[in-house]
Design an enzyme around this catalytic site. Structure first.
Site, PDB file in Angstrom:
ATOM      1  N   ASP A   1      35.413  35.291  37.508  1.00  0.00           N
ATOM      2  CA  ASP A   1      34.382  34.663  38.328  1.00  0.00           C
ATOM      3  C   ASP A   1      33.794  33.413  37.678  1.00  0.00           C
ATOM      4  O   ASP A   1      33.256  32.555  38.371  1.00  0.00           O
ATOM      5  CB  ASP A   1      33.262  35.662  38.626  1.00  0.00           C
ATOM      6  CG  ASP A   1      33.764  36.855  39.414  1.00  0.00           C
ATOM      7  OD1 ASP A   1      34.427  36.632  40.448  1.00  0.00           O
ATOM      8  OD2 ASP A   1      33.520  38.001  38.998  1.00  0.00           O
TER       9      ASP A   1
ATOM     10  N   HIS B   1      33.388  42.145  31.092  1.00  0.00           N
ATOM     11  CA  HIS B   1      34.240  42.884  32.013  1.00  0.00           C
ATOM     12  C   HIS B   1      34.381  44.311  31.512  1.00  0.00           C
ATOM     13  O   HIS B   1      34.298  44.565  30.313  1.00  0.00           O
ATOM     14  CB  HIS B   1      35.624  42.211  32.113  1.00  0.00           C
ATOM     15  CG  HIS B   1      36.453  42.734  33.241  1.00  0.00           C
ATOM     16  ND1 HIS B   1      37.305  43.807  33.117  1.00  0.00           N
ATOM     17  CD2 HIS B   1      36.550  42.315  34.533  1.00  0.00           C
ATOM     18  CE1 HIS B   1      37.887  44.032  34.275  1.00  0.00           C
ATOM     19  NE2 HIS B   1      37.454  43.159  35.152  1.00  0.00           N
TER      20      HIS B   1
END
Length: 455
Positions: free
Chosen positions: A391, A332
């Site tokens: 996700d 991320h």
């Protein structure tokens, strides 16, 4: 159906592609030479400061002596840690998305009376304009729900007599209608997609009063309109976790860029939807499940870590998966040690997997989460700290509660509509009324015009 060249000569298109490649190469050294912030990111990976917001904050590291120091991730909504928010409403056995929407839009937690009125206002705003489903969804079916959602939101402009009115009262009403109507648009677009592209019967269900957003969504997308309280509460949790992620995420920034130009809310929100569709943003949850489907088929024994490691290596080398070389669900831009959304979802996913008899598949997800950083370090020399992002587990949770993959990213949009509208309001009414206009360094050489006969 039109082909990729839209009726043009394939040979000529190939020539045009070659001409484009010849004239449009940009030396990667230019970015360093002129200190260009590629992706609006600094050299240390932090984002370029482009604005100020009171809405949300994402925390995953801190700076010490000019170096990034990894830290456990935190997601903050209007100053409140999202985990505290979840503990608050779940501890009282309530749904939380509507309360979260009020908090993000207005800036404070509602009283019981304010929450009841807000929930009632959302319920009254569910109904789409007359003939909207027939004219805007049924007449032009799309194989992709996100594209249909973007088109439908843009089309709502034509049904709004006050579309260009820039008062706070009007913009708030528009935002609330969008938050209420987008789940209905998604449900109808999905039903039409199933009918025209999957040869299924067409079922269009109207939202029911007295149901939460999560309950109504499950009611609307299922042919039999049945769902369990556990499924609804888990979907509600997912909506809360996806509702906001700071002003710098790609879709929120797209919304703010368009809003800064003075355009209407429907144009700004449709741009955010287009951004979220991308596999590097909201579309990643679907990509995670596609990747795991390939992994489950390609590895005979899911408990064999050497086999899992070898398959991840193939993915990185573009020999497996979708050929992108990406291990979806890992890493991320902000979070380092942990993504708080993934941490929360993982906890609930483990409990649900035990109930559904899917612990073996859940364990495979954990194995990939643990091995992926090691494989990326070995194959690419990746030195930064990597964690699983939201996700990684959101798609698995959706799968376990019976939500089709085509709805993973649209559900993300249903939730993030709240954050987008909050950022839209802040940009229009609190950001100084200045258009966002960054600079690009032009590197094309100066040259004279050459007459056609001399070329």
């Amino acid at each position: 159906m039109q082909n990729g060249t839209r009726g043009g000569s394939t040979g000529f298109i190939d020539n045009l592609c070659e001409e484009y490649r010849k004239n449009n190469q940009i030396d990667s050294g230019y970015y360093e030479k002129w200190d260009v912030k590629r992706g609006l990111r600094n050299a240390d990976g932090s984002g370029v400061m482009a604005g100020v917001t009171r809405i949300g904050n994402v925390f995953g590291y801190y700076m010490q002596d000019g170096e990034r120091v990894s830290a456990p991730g935190r997601l903050i909504y209007r100053g409140i840690n999202v985990e505290d928010l979840i503990d608050g409403f779940s501890g009282e056995h309530r749904f939380g998305f509507e309360e979260t929407a009020y908090l993000l839009l207005l800036g404070d937690l509602p009283t019981r009376g304010q929450l009841t009125e807000f929930e009632q206002l959302l319920a009254r705003s569910h109904t789409l304009p007359p003939m909207f489903t027939e004219d805007m969804i049924l007449k032009a079916p799309s194989p992709d729900v996100m594209n249909k959602l973007g088109r439908s939101v843009l089309a709502l402009y034509s049904y709004d007599e006050g579309a260009e009115e820039r008062t706070l009262a009007n913009e708030l009403q528009q935002a609330i209608r969008l938050i209420a109507q987008v789940p209905v648009i998604v449900a109808h677009a999905f039903a039409v997609k199933q009918h025209y592209y999957d040869n299924e019967s067409l079922y269009l269900h109207r939202p029911q009063e007295g149901l939460s957003v999560a309950e109504n969504f499950l009611y609307s997308v299922r042919h039999d309109r049945k769902f369990t309280p556990e499924e609804a509460r888990l979907l509600d949790l997912c909506l809360v976790l996806h509702a906001e992620h700071g002003g710098g995420n790609n879709s929120a920034f797209a919304c703010r860029v368009l809003s800064s130009s003075g355009t209407d809310i429907y144009a700004a929100i449709s741009a955010a939807i287009g951004s979220l569709k991308g596999p590097r943003h909201g579309g990643a949850n679907k990509k995670v499940m596609e990747m795991f489907a390939a992994l489950e088929d390609g590895v005979g024994d899911w408990k064999d870590e050497d086999a899992v490691r070898a398959f991840l290596t193939k993915i990185l080398n573009k020999q497996a998966g979708d050929g992108s070389g990406l291990i979806y669900g890992m890493g991320h831009a902000i979070y380092t040690l942990s993504d708080p959304r993934a941490v929360v979802l993982k906890r609930f996913a483990r409990e649900l997997a035990a109930q559904k008899g899917m612990l073996e598949e859940f364990t495979l997800f954990e194995t990939v989460e643990r091995l992926a950083p090691e494989v990326m370090a070995t194959e690419r020399g990746e030195k930064k700290v990597l964690c699983a992002n939201v996700d990684m587990y959101s798609g698995l949770v959706y799968k376990m509660i019976g939500i089709p993959q085509e709805l993973y990213t649209p559900l993300f949009a249903v939730a993030r509509m709240v954050g987008w509208c909050a950022h839209r309001l802040e940009e229009v009414f609190g950001a100084g009324n200045r258009i966002i206009r960054p600079a690009y360094k032009a590197v094309a050489p100066v040259r004279p015009f050459v007459p056609l006969a001399q070329r």
